[in-house]
Design an enzyme around this catalytic site. Sequence first.
Site, mmCIF file in Angstrom:
data_model
loop_
_atom_site.group_PDB
_atom_site.id
_atom_site.type_symbol
_atom_site.label_atom_id
_atom_site.label_comp_id
_atom_site.label_asym_id
_atom_site.label_seq_id
_atom_site.Cartn_x
_atom_site.Cartn_y
_atom_site.Cartn_z
ATOM 1 N N GLU A 36 -13.595 6.942 12.093
ATOM 2 C CA GLU A 36 -12.241 7.334 12.498
ATOM 3 C C GLU A 36 -12.200 8.842 12.675
ATOM 4 O OE1 GLU A 36 -9.195 6.009 13.370
ATOM 5 O OE2 GLU A 36 -8.688 8.138 13.567
ATOM 6 N N GLY A 41 -6.071 4.922 8.967
ATOM 7 C CA GLY A 41 -5.135 3.802 9.100
ATOM 8 C C GLY A 41 -4.622 3.630 10.509
ATOM 9 N N GLY A 42 -5.038 4.513 11.430
ATOM 10 C CA GLY A 42 -4.651 4.357 12.827
ATOM 11 C C GLY A 42 -3.302 4.978 13.145
ATOM 12 N N CYS A 44 -0.261 3.572 13.809
ATOM 13 C CA CYS A 44 1.005 3.005 13.322
ATOM 14 C C CYS A 44 1.570 3.774 12.133
ATOM 15 C CB CYS A 44 0.819 1.511 13.031
ATOM 16 S SG CYS A 44 2.182 0.785 12.132
ATOM 17 N N HIS A 445 27.161 -17.837 6.188
ATOM 18 C CA HIS A 445 28.335 -17.107 6.668
ATOM 19 C C HIS A 445 28.627 -15.946 5.725
ATOM 20 C CE1 HIS A 445 32.380 -16.280 8.084
ATOM 21 N NE2 HIS A 445 32.782 -16.308 6.817
#
Length: 463
Positions: A36, A41-42, A44, A445
């Site tokens: 890397e 972690g890239g 994102c 609801h």
Amino acid sequence: MAEPERFEILILGSGAGGKLLAWHMARSGRRTAVVERRWIGGSCPNINCMPTKNEIWGAKVAHLVRHAAQFGTMTGSVAIDMARVRQRKREMVEAEIADHVHNYKTSGAELIMGSGTFVAPKTLEVRLNDGGTRLLAGDQVFINVGTHSAVPGIPGLDAARPMTNIEALELDYVPPHLIVLGGGYVGLEMAQAFRRFGSDVTVIEHGAQLMQREDPDVAHEVEGILGDEGVHVLVTAQIAQVHGRSGRQVTLDVRMTSEERKIDGTDILVAAGRVPNTAGIGLEHAGVDVDERGYIRVDDRLETRAAGVWAIGECAGSPQFTHVSVDDFQIIRDNLAGGKRSTRGRLVPFCMFTDPPLARVGLSEEDAKRQGIAARVARLPVSAVLRAHTTDERRGFMKALVGTDDRILGFAMIGADADGVLAAVQTAMLADLPYQRLRDAILTHPTMGEGLGSLFGTVPPRP
Ligand SMILES: Cc1cc2nc3c(=O)[nH]c(=O)nc-3n(C[C@H](O)[C@H](O)[C@H](O)COP(=O)(O)OP(=O)(O)OC[C@H]3O[C@@H](n4cnc5c(N)ncnc54)[C@H](O)[C@@H]3O)c2cc1C
């Protein structure tokens, strides 16, 4: 060539799918290395999804505080401390990185920080960030190098040094007038956030509408919501020339269908598409082919032409989302374990995290028309959902496409909680449920999901 260090699993780029594969393989006892060059972690957690959503949340707080009186809360004057916004984002990113480092350590996968280039089949030379090189060979090799922002070849744009999302997320000031090039989800999320921090914002889109892959009614609603907050949108707008320097003063010569305009601003953000990080990494030495746009050619099992070499995520031409890169990993993992999984026919959901968000899965109305698929369309304004009356978040609508066999073919929602409501419809689609199951379900609801009962109650009868 020197004798390379051997690994059973060698991964180039630590994107969403690549890092999961590394940890999985290393935990299964395989000798694993990940190369890397910058983002542990890239993209994102470092520069894309997580930091944008972090700052978008900061902008929402600013928006709510400015409108607090509407809900009976009185505040003084509101000021934005962009350095503090950035600090909160940085702290989150640092914590994400620490989690990733922990996972590398505990899994046993070796993280090698440097730039990798193929010099032979399944063999990488890595220029280490700390200096020196390493030569690595893998029995099985996985490429997960991602993409970067495209900067269109507009005269003067390069010289103006425009920001991409990376620089915009590092701003410690609110740009007085931000010009966003590109009306896709990256540009629109940032446009709204900076408007809420206090910038004047102009979005310039060359296509005929924002969000070109979305139905016109969806794009129109998004434009209306952003317009009401003061974001200026120009569509069918071609930029002829850029003058000046982003961060100081810029002027854009813009050609519209019926007029030419000069747009003055202070900062430019380019959000005009992506380019795969596949140039100059020696793919020709690896026997890996790319298409005319530089995306790695893979089959439906994400295998490249080179035996024992796979590609994962955006660089493989997969839809450009973290959850798809993760799915790519799962497909490869399962196939290596003897499975028969494929990327064909994947149901890929997507959200744009404006406020309210846009969420979509499956076919749009335009997709159905293009593909000649007969579909009945149900539509419900968000203002018809009781939950919206309690929060005053009344903008937007839900839309569903239903096939002749009563199965749900597609769903789009622009409105509060759209991301959560989407998951319910997607689950029904995955289960092949007829739409009547959602129409007749007991839904809590008052939630936005309750609107699904009413929405599917409006499906026209079969022709
Ligand atoms: C502003 C923005 C916001 C986004 N928000 C979302 C969102 O909310 N949700 C979502 O699902 N998706 C979002 N995305 C898309 C998402 O970030 C990507 O699809 C996702 O990160 C998956 O990327 P990837 O696994 O293909 O590669 P990446 O995560 O980009 O990883 C590739 C890695 O390879 C490294 N690399 C490249 N070349 C080399 C080399 N030669 N040697 C060594 N390392 C190399 C890069 O440094 C990088 O770390 C967003 C994108 C942008 C631009």
